[in-house]
Design an enzyme around this catalytic site. Structure first.
Site, mmCIF file in Angstrom:
data_model
loop_
_atom_site.group_PDB
_atom_site.id
_atom_site.type_symbol
_atom_site.label_atom_id
_atom_site.label_comp_id
_atom_site.label_asym_id
_atom_site.label_seq_id
_atom_site.Cartn_x
_atom_site.Cartn_y
_atom_site.Cartn_z
ATOM 1 N N THR A 70 4.055 -4.081 10.038
ATOM 2 C CA THR A 70 2.923 -4.481 9.187
ATOM 3 C C THR A 70 2.285 -5.730 9.780
ATOM 4 O OG1 THR A 70 4.149 -6.068 7.844
ATOM 5 C CG2 THR A 70 4.247 -3.737 7.165
ATOM 6 N N ARG A 107 0.832 -1.206 0.000
ATOM 7 C CA ARG A 107 0.000 0.000 0.000
ATOM 8 C C ARG A 107 0.866 1.255 0.000
ATOM 9 N NH1 ARG A 107 -5.326 1.581 3.604
ATOM 10 N NH2 ARG A 107 -5.254 3.816 3.123
ATOM 11 N N TYR A 152 11.545 -18.859 5.107
ATOM 12 C CA TYR A 152 11.392 -17.460 4.697
ATOM 13 C C TYR A 152 12.738 -16.921 4.231
ATOM 14 C CZ TYR A 152 10.217 -12.486 5.047
ATOM 15 O OH TYR A 152 10.007 -11.147 4.770
HETATM 16 N N1 LIG Z 1 7.069 -6.482 7.329
HETATM 17 C C1 LIG Z 1 8.375 -6.727 7.362
HETATM 18 O O1 LIG Z 1 9.023 -6.738 8.422
HETATM 19 C C2 LIG Z 1 9.109 -6.992 6.088
HETATM 20 C C3 LIG Z 1 8.438 -7.429 4.937
HETATM 21 N N2 LIG Z 1 9.164 -7.747 3.841
HETATM 22 C C4 LIG Z 1 8.506 -8.221 2.627
HETATM 23 O O2 LIG Z 1 7.664 -7.181 2.133
HETATM 24 C C5 LIG Z 1 6.558 -7.734 1.410
HETATM 25 C C6 LIG Z 1 5.266 -7.147 1.946
HETATM 26 O O3 LIG Z 1 5.184 -7.525 3.289
HETATM 27 P P1 LIG Z 1 4.224 -6.749 4.330
HETATM 28 O O4 LIG Z 1 3.708 -5.505 3.731
HETATM 29 O O5 LIG Z 1 4.938 -6.721 5.611
HETATM 30 O O6 LIG Z 1 3.058 -7.833 4.431
HETATM 31 P P2 LIG Z 1 1.482 -7.662 4.631
HETATM 32 O O7 LIG Z 1 1.028 -8.980 5.165
HETATM 33 O O8 LIG Z 1 1.187 -6.418 5.386
HETATM 34 O O9 LIG Z 1 0.951 -7.475 3.127
HETATM 35 C C7 LIG Z 1 1.165 -8.499 2.201
HETATM 36 C C8 LIG Z 1 0.034 -8.438 1.182
HETATM 37 O O10 LIG Z 1 0.271 -9.467 0.218
HETATM 38 C C9 LIG Z 1 -0.965 -10.117 -0.048
HETATM 39 N N3 LIG Z 1 -0.737 -11.494 -0.500
HETATM 40 C C10 LIG Z 1 -0.318 -12.540 0.249
HETATM 41 N N4 LIG Z 1 -0.274 -13.647 -0.492
HETATM 42 C C11 LIG Z 1 -0.690 -13.298 -1.740
HETATM 43 C C12 LIG Z 1 -0.885 -14.005 -2.945
HETATM 44 N N5 LIG Z 1 -0.687 -15.334 -3.001
HETATM 45 N N6 LIG Z 1 -1.308 -13.335 -4.038
HETATM 46 C C13 LIG Z 1 -1.547 -12.001 -3.969
HETATM 47 N N7 LIG Z 1 -1.408 -11.263 -2.849
HETATM 48 C C14 LIG Z 1 -0.977 -11.916 -1.757
HETATM 49 C C15 LIG Z 1 -1.716 -10.073 1.272
HETATM 50 O O11 LIG Z 1 -3.111 -10.221 1.060
HETATM 51 C C16 LIG Z 1 -1.334 -8.691 1.796
HETATM 52 O O12 LIG Z 1 -2.266 -7.727 1.402
HETATM 53 C C17 LIG Z 1 6.678 -9.252 1.602
HETATM 54 O O13 LIG Z 1 7.306 -9.812 0.463
HETATM 55 C C18 LIG Z 1 7.587 -9.390 2.818
HETATM 56 O O14 LIG Z 1 8.299 -10.622 2.813
HETATM 57 C C19 LIG Z 1 10.534 -7.615 3.799
HETATM 58 C C20 LIG Z 1 11.208 -7.172 4.897
HETATM 59 C C21 LIG Z 1 10.548 -6.810 6.110
HETATM 60 C C1 LIG Z 2 10.859 -14.162 11.485
HETATM 61 C C2 LIG Z 2 10.863 -13.162 10.392
HETATM 62 C C3 LIG Z 2 10.132 -11.966 10.840
HETATM 63 C C4 LIG Z 2 9.674 -11.044 10.027
HETATM 64 C C5 LIG Z 2 9.853 -11.139 8.583
HETATM 65 C C6 LIG Z 2 10.015 -9.780 8.038
HETATM 66 O O1 LIG Z 2 9.126 -9.718 6.989
HETATM 67 C C7 LIG Z 2 11.399 -9.588 7.538
HETATM 68 O O2 LIG Z 2 11.669 -9.937 6.425
HETATM 69 C C8 LIG Z 2 12.342 -9.021 8.446
HETATM 70 C C9 LIG Z 2 13.660 -9.094 8.154
HETATM 71 C C10 LIG Z 2 14.594 -8.475 9.034
HETATM 72 C C11 LIG Z 2 15.874 -8.836 9.037
HETATM 73 C C12 LIG Z 2 16.797 -8.114 9.882
HETATM 74 C C13 LIG Z 2 18.078 -8.433 9.978
HETATM 75 C C14 LIG Z 2 18.603 -9.620 9.350
HETATM 76 C C15 LIG Z 2 19.896 -9.811 9.463
HETATM 77 C C16 LIG Z 2 20.492 -11.050 8.878
HETATM 78 O O3 LIG Z 2 21.730 -10.744 8.309
HETATM 79 C C17 LIG Z 2 20.616 -12.079 9.944
HETATM 80 C C18 LIG Z 2 21.415 -11.525 11.060
HETATM 81 C C19 LIG Z 2 21.348 -12.050 12.234
HETATM 82 C C20 LIG Z 2 20.501 -13.245 12.511
HETATM 83 C C21 LIG Z 2 19.986 -13.162 13.881
HETATM 84 C C22 LIG Z 2 21.115 -13.269 14.872
HETATM 85 O O4 LIG Z 2 21.699 -14.372 14.969
HETATM 86 O O5 LIG Z 2 21.423 -12.241 15.500
#
Ligand SMILES: NC(=O)C1=CN([C@@H]2O[C@H](COP(=O)(O)OP(=O)(O)OC[C@H]3O[C@@H](n4cnc5c(N)ncnc54)[C@H](O)[C@@H]3O)[C@@H](O)[C@H]2O)C=CC1
Ligand SMILES: CC/C=C\C[C@H](O)C(=O)/C=C/C=C/C=C\C=C\[C@@H](O)C/C=C\CCC(=O)O
Length: 270
Positions: A188, A19, A151
């Site tokens: 999120t 979004r 993941y």
């Molecule tokens: N939230 C976090 O900490 C982080 C998220 N990401 C990545 O960012 C991206 C977005 O994540 P968020 O916004 O946090 O998640 P979210 O759960 O808030 O939004 C994800 C959206 O994707 C949609 N979705 C899920 N499966 C789907 C499918 N099969 N087809 C179409 N739409 C689908 C869901 O309905 C939802 O609206 C993901 O790829 C996630 O892995 C990466 C790093 C950090």
């Molecule tokens: C369990 C996953 C939770 C949320 C998923 C989220 O969507 C996401 O992708 C968050 C990612 C955040 C990553 C932050 C840092 C990652 C660092 C890597 O290099 C691993 C480093 C350390 C591993 C943990 C440790 O042993 O300290």
């Protein structure tokens, strides 16, 4: 790249990071096709955006990125409606270590499918206008998260696949840049699912590692990550580039040119 009147497609657009990517693209003058599997949230967002930007700036398409029929059909509808695709963000993703095949199908399969299907419309050899694809990985695509090995694997896959496809695009003169976004934890609903055993499964006892990381360094807001996303979209010098963003900074990640360039420790096989 000037974003005015560009046609953008965002998967997982209905909430969270998707979004925020939609909103920053609209603020920069683009038209955006929202793809999501969540019909109610997608329609709700479309109504909200209609009020702020007008009805002709967005369309919502219900589709599952794991379905070739869904995704192919929706991209064809988008090209029919908007005339082209200039920008694609493969953002849809989940975290589920129990149903790990589903996680792979969405997080990696969905990115592969979206990249391949969009290139058919975007690459210049097909009469396309070129453009840019941003694939959303994670910092878990650069280093292992012990509480989420699947993941982690999917996000590493997004980095590797996207960097390889960026090289293909350059060699084949597709005219399409392909870049990767690697965010730290972002507030999120996906992040909230990390707190449930349903999503983490047997690795649940390790969730404290992530909690400690967030306690020590905080969490990102989605609108900040969207600014990093915009850099990858607009900077036409970036192809195959990996932009990492954490609470302190946003930095481009450097990789060795070849596998043999990694720092190595010789091993005797005698
Ligand atoms: N939230 C976090 O900490 C982080 C998220 N990401 C990545 O960012 C991206 C977005 O994540 P968020 O916004 O946090 O998640 P979210 O759960 O808030 O939004 C994800 C959206 O994707 C949609 N979705 C899920 N499966 C789907 C499918 N099969 N087809 C179409 N739409 C689908 C869901 O309905 C939802 O609206 C993901 O790829 C996630 O892995 C990466 C790093 C950090
Ligand atoms: C369990 C996953 C939770 C949320 C998923 C989220 O969507 C996401 O992708 C968050 C990612 C955040 C990553 C932050 C840092 C990652 C660092 C890597 O290099 C691993 C480093 C350390 C591993 C943990 C440790 O042993 O300290």
């Amino acid at each position: 790249m000037d974003l005015k009147d560009k046609v953008c497609v965002v998967t997982g657009a209905a909430q969270g990071l998707g979004r925020s990517f939609v909103e920053i693209l609209l603020k920069n003058g683009s038209k955006v096709a929202l793809i999501d599997v969540n019909k109610s949230l997608g329609n709700e967002l479309k109504s909200t955006l209609d009020q702020e930007y007008g009805r002709d700036r967005t369309e919502f398409y219900l589709a599952d990125v794991t379905s070739e029929e869904d995704f192919k059909g929706v991209l064809e509808k988008i090209v029919k409606t908007f005339g082209r695709i200039d920008i694609l963000c493969n953002n849809a993703g989940i975290i589920n270590e129990k149903h790990w095949e589903k996680t792979i199908a969405i997080n990696l399969g969905g990115v592969v499918r979206g990249t391949y299907l969009a290139l058919e419309h975007m690459k210049k050899e097909n009469g396309g206008n070129g453009g840019v694809i941003v694939n959303v990985s994670s910092m878990a695509g650069l280093g292992p998260l012990p509480m989420a090995p699947i993941y982690t694997a999917t996000k590493h896959g997004v980095v590797g696949f996207s960097r390889a496809m960026a090289a293909v695009s350059k060699l084949a003169n597709y005219g399409v840049r392909i870049n990767i976004l690697c965010p730290w934890f972002v507030k999120t609903s996906l992040l909230s699912s990390m707190s449930s055993e349903e999503h983490i499964g047997s690795f649940f006892p390790l969730k404290g590692i992530a909690e400690t990381m967030m306690q020590n360094r905080g969490c990102l807001e989605a609108d900040v990550v969207a600014k990093a996303f915009l850099v990858l979209v607009k900077d036409e010098s970036k192809n195959g580039d990996v932009l990492m963003i954490d609470p302190d900074e946003a930095v481009f990640v450097s990789f060795p040119e070849r596998a043999k360039d990694f720092s190595t420790t010789p091993v005797s096989l005698e």
